[in-house]
Motif scaffolding. Structure first.
Motif, PDB file in Angstrom:
ATOM      1  N   ASN A 220       0.826  -1.224   0.000  1.00 15.01           N
ATOM      2  CA  ASN A 220       0.000   0.000   0.000  1.00 15.01           C
ATOM      3  C   ASN A 220       0.850   1.260   0.000  1.00 15.01           C
ATOM      4  N   LEU A 221       2.053   1.174   0.589  1.00 16.82           N
ATOM      5  CA  LEU A 221       2.941   2.347   0.616  1.00 16.82           C
ATOM      6  C   LEU A 221       3.697   2.495  -0.709  1.00 16.82           C
ATOM      7  N   ALA A 222       4.130   1.353  -1.282  1.00 10.14           N
ATOM      8  CA  ALA A 222       4.924   1.413  -2.520  1.00 10.14           C
ATOM      9  C   ALA A 222       4.050   1.767  -3.721  1.00 10.14           C
ATOM     10  N   GLY A 223       2.743   1.505  -3.624  1.00  2.00           N
ATOM     11  CA  GLY A 223       1.825   1.780  -4.746  1.00  2.00           C
ATOM     12  C   GLY A 223       1.913   3.228  -5.235  1.00  2.00           C
ATOM     13  N   PRO A 224       1.656   4.208  -4.342  1.00  5.26           N
ATOM     14  CA  PRO A 224       1.739   5.607  -4.799  1.00  5.26           C
ATOM     15  C   PRO A 224       3.136   5.985  -5.312  1.00  5.26           C
ATOM     16  N   VAL A 225       4.213   5.421  -4.694  1.00  8.45           N
ATOM     17  CA  VAL A 225       5.575   5.714  -5.180  1.00  8.45           C
ATOM     18  C   VAL A 225       5.709   5.230  -6.625  1.00  8.45           C
ATOM     19  N   LEU A 230       6.272   6.000 -12.228  1.00 14.75           N
ATOM     20  CA  LEU A 230       5.851   5.524 -13.549  1.00 14.75           C
ATOM     21  C   LEU A 230       5.514   6.702 -14.455  1.00 14.75           C
ATOM     22  N   ALA A 231       4.831   7.692 -13.885  1.00 11.16           N
ATOM     23  CA  ALA A 231       4.496   8.889 -14.675  1.00 11.16           C
ATOM     24  C   ALA A 231       5.767   9.604 -15.117  1.00 11.16           C
ATOM     25  N   VAL A 232       6.752   9.671 -14.213  1.00 12.13           N
ATOM     26  CA  VAL A 232       8.030  10.315 -14.565  1.00 12.13           C
ATOM     27  C   VAL A 232       8.722   9.535 -15.682  1.00 12.13           C
ATOM     28  N   GLY A 287       0.375  -0.141 -17.171  1.00 14.57           N
ATOM     29  CA  GLY A 287       0.742   0.708 -16.042  1.00 14.57           C
ATOM     30  C   GLY A 287      -0.447   1.547 -15.569  1.00 14.57           C
ATOM     31  N   ALA A 288      -1.166   2.146 -16.537  1.00 18.39           N
ATOM     32  CA  ALA A 288      -2.311   2.999 -16.180  1.00 18.39           C
ATOM     33  C   ALA A 288      -3.416   2.174 -15.513  1.00 18.39           C
ATOM     34  N   VAL A 289      -3.704   0.990 -16.067  1.00 18.39           N
ATOM     35  CA  VAL A 289      -4.765   0.146 -15.492  1.00 18.39           C
ATOM     36  C   VAL A 289      -4.381  -0.323 -14.092  1.00 18.39           C
ATOM     37  N   VAL A 290      -3.126  -0.756 -13.935  1.00 14.92           N
ATOM     38  CA  VAL A 290      -2.670  -1.247 -12.627  1.00 14.92           C
ATOM     39  C   VAL A 290      -2.718  -0.132 -11.578  1.00 14.92           C
ATOM     40  N   VAL A 291      -2.227   1.056 -11.951  1.00  9.03           N
ATOM     41  CA  VAL A 291      -2.200   2.167 -10.994  1.00  9.03           C
ATOM     42  C   VAL A 291      -3.619   2.615 -10.646  1.00  9.03           C
ATOM     43  N   ALA A 292      -4.482   2.752 -11.663  1.00  6.21           N
ATOM     44  CA  ALA A 292      -5.856   3.223 -11.389  1.00  6.21           C
ATOM     45  C   ALA A 292      -6.602   2.228 -10.494  1.00  6.21           C
ATOM     46  N   SER A 293      -6.535   0.938 -10.832  1.00  4.65           N
ATOM     47  CA  SER A 293      -7.260  -0.054 -10.020  1.00  4.65           C
ATOM     48  C   SER A 293      -6.632  -0.160  -8.621  1.00  4.65           C
ATOM     49  N   ALA A 321      -4.391  -7.359 -14.643  1.00  5.63           N
ATOM     50  CA  ALA A 321      -3.423  -6.445 -15.272  1.00  5.63           C
ATOM     51  C   ALA A 321      -2.034  -6.604 -14.668  1.00  5.63           C
ATOM     52  N   THR A 322      -1.950  -6.851 -13.352  1.00  2.00           N
ATOM     53  CA  THR A 322      -0.614  -6.985 -12.750  1.00  2.00           C
ATOM     54  C   THR A 322       0.071  -8.265 -13.206  1.00  2.00           C
ATOM     55  N   VAL A 323      -0.718  -9.335 -13.383  1.00  2.00           N
ATOM     56  CA  VAL A 323      -0.100 -10.575 -13.874  1.00  2.00           C
ATOM     57  C   VAL A 323       0.444 -10.348 -15.281  1.00  2.00           C
ATOM     58  N   LEU A 324      -0.347  -9.680 -16.144  1.00  2.00           N
ATOM     59  CA  LEU A 324       0.127  -9.401 -17.506  1.00  2.00           C
ATOM     60  C   LEU A 324       1.353  -8.493 -17.458  1.00  2.00           C
ATOM     61  N   MET A 325       1.336  -7.495 -16.559  1.00  2.00           N
ATOM     62  CA  MET A 325       2.479  -6.573 -16.471  1.00  2.00           C
ATOM     63  C   MET A 325       3.729  -7.305 -15.990  1.00  2.00           C
TER      64      MET A 325
END
Ligand code: HEM
Length: 397
Positions: A220-225, A230-232, A287-293, A321-325
């Motif tokens: 949960n902490l590493a998610g926002p990081v 990822l955006a950068v 990346g977008a799907v994983v981060v949004a969900s 999405a995470t398994v595919l990523m």
């Protein structure tokens, strides 16, 4: 005499006490109502034929209890159908507090049933087994590829007369911050998804429980990081990932790994078509799907109603999405570590030799030779072999 009289009196006394305990005959009925009977023998007076009464199935709980006291099936049928009861919890904090069991839904590939059960089935009988199998398949394919073909390319990054700055310090730190967050998320996510089947039998419940709780918190902490890095990474590498000359040929020849072109990598610009597919498919789309969900499950997105249905859908999307990523980046990480000579050094140190550049990114190398692309973009020199940058003066990024 006195003794005889005393004996007769006490005999009469105990006789009447014994008489008091002997059950009287049924027909010498006890006053109305049940007294002194074992509670488990109490059976509500059930009208044997209540269920055959017209409208029996439409009865509400009160009506049902009138004919079959204690039978609450109308209430539970309502609960199972997702009927909303009343709750004193504030709706903004508990939007569905009155709904004990969610309505029935049809989630992909499982039967029509209550949403909670459908989600459980999708997770346990689809996402976990098939996701796990896909990951094992991809890792197996990478291992077989490595054992049969070995690392790609002839030249190490240090080889060659001239030096070229492939990644600036900023690009490398953005990349590695993102890579580190990704690896923390991947490991903690794998333990949360598959640990119960693979790790718990080894570690036992208490240790596994503590470990999973710690990893969930880390996740949960590493998610926002990860989301920010990822955006950068996306904006940092975007301009070199647009389709360019030679990309289609590179794809059709599988990057020189299939068909007659084996062993000879087709020319490409700074990033080849395979890297661009990873960029648009892995970094951007997945990346977008994983981060949004993930943000939904972390309850970090404003204006979203965080009810069970939303969380279930977010979880299923996130899991898939995470398994595919992870499958996509297993390939990227393989190439980026032992799968291609010199690749890791390029992202680790930032500099490559012209032999490596010519072998893997011939059009990029030509642009540098022609002065269209600077051989050095940051002010920092090559920490490696200390050779001067190739050709054109530094400075313009
Ligand atoms: C331990 C994990 C990772 C390793 C070892 C690794 C390794 C590498 C290496 C060696 C390169 C340079 C390739 C070249 O010279 O063309 C590279 C480029 C790149 N990596 Fe990674 N990487 C990892 C994780 C990630 C993750 C998690 C992401 C994003 C989610 C990512 C995104 C990128 C991007 C965008 C590039 C530039 C290439 C392009 O834009 O097409 N990497 N990586």
């Amino acid at each position: 005499m006195r003794t005889v009289l005393f004996l007769a009196f006490s005999l009469a006394l105990s006789g009447s006490a014994a008489l008091a305990q002997t059950p009287l005959q049924e027909d010498r009925a006890l006053p109305a109502g049940i007294q002194g009977q074992n509670i488990t023998d109490v059976k509500p007076e059930i009208k044997r034929d209540a269920s055959s009464e017209p409208g029996y199935m439409q009865q509400n709980n009160g009506q049902r209890n009138a004919v079959q006291p204690g039978n609450n099936s109308p209430m539970w049928r309502g609960v199972a159908a997702g009927a909303e009861g009343t709750s004193t919890l504030p709706a903004e904090q508990a939007p569905e507090a009155g709904v004990l069991i969610q309505r029935q839904v049809q989630y992909p590939t499982v039967r029509y049933t209550t949403a909670g059960e459908a989600w459980r089935q999708v997770r346990n009988s689809r996402l976990i087994p098939y996701g796990g199998a896909l990951l094992v398949l991809v890792l197996g394919a990478i291992a077989i590829f490595h054992l049969t073909k070995g690392p790609i390319g002839k030249h190490q990054a240090e080889e060659g007369g001239q030096r070229i700055e492939r990644f600036t310090p900023f690009e490398r730190s953005a990349h590695w911050a993102n890579a580190a967050a990704f690896c923390v998320l991947a490991v903690s996510g794998l333990v949360m998804a598959f640990g119960r089947f693979l790790l718990m039998p080894l570690l036992g419940g208490p240790i596994f429980g503590a470990l999973t709780y710690a990893l969930k918190t880390l996740h949960n902490l590493a998610g926002p990081v990860f989301a920010v890095s990822l955006a950068v990474v996306f904006f940092t590498f975007l301009r070199h990932n647009w389709p360019q000359r030679g990309d289609l040929k590179w794809l059709l020849q599988g990057g020189g790994m299939v068909g007659r072109s084996t062993g000879h990598e087709p020319p490409s610009h700074r990033f080849n078509a395979g890297e661009k597919l990873v960029f648009w498919g892995g970094v951007t789309l997945l990346g977008a799907v994983v981060v949004a969900s993930g943000m939904v499950m972390d309850k970090l997105l404003p204006g979203v109603s965080y009810d069970r249905g939303t969380m279930q859908v977010a979880h299923m999307v996130h899991n898939a999405a995470t398994v595919l990523m992870m499958c996509v980046f297993a390939g990227h990480i393989y190439i980026g570590t032992i799968g291609m000579r010199g690749a890791y050094t390029a992202m680790r140190r930032g500099w490559v030799g012209d032999a490596w550049a010519r072998e893997h990114h011939a059009y990029w190398y030509q642009d540098i030779r022609a002065g269209n692309v600077p051989a050095q973009r940051s002010g920092q020199g090559d920490p490696g072999v200390g050779l001067p940058a190739t050709g054109v003066p530094t400075g313009n990024r």
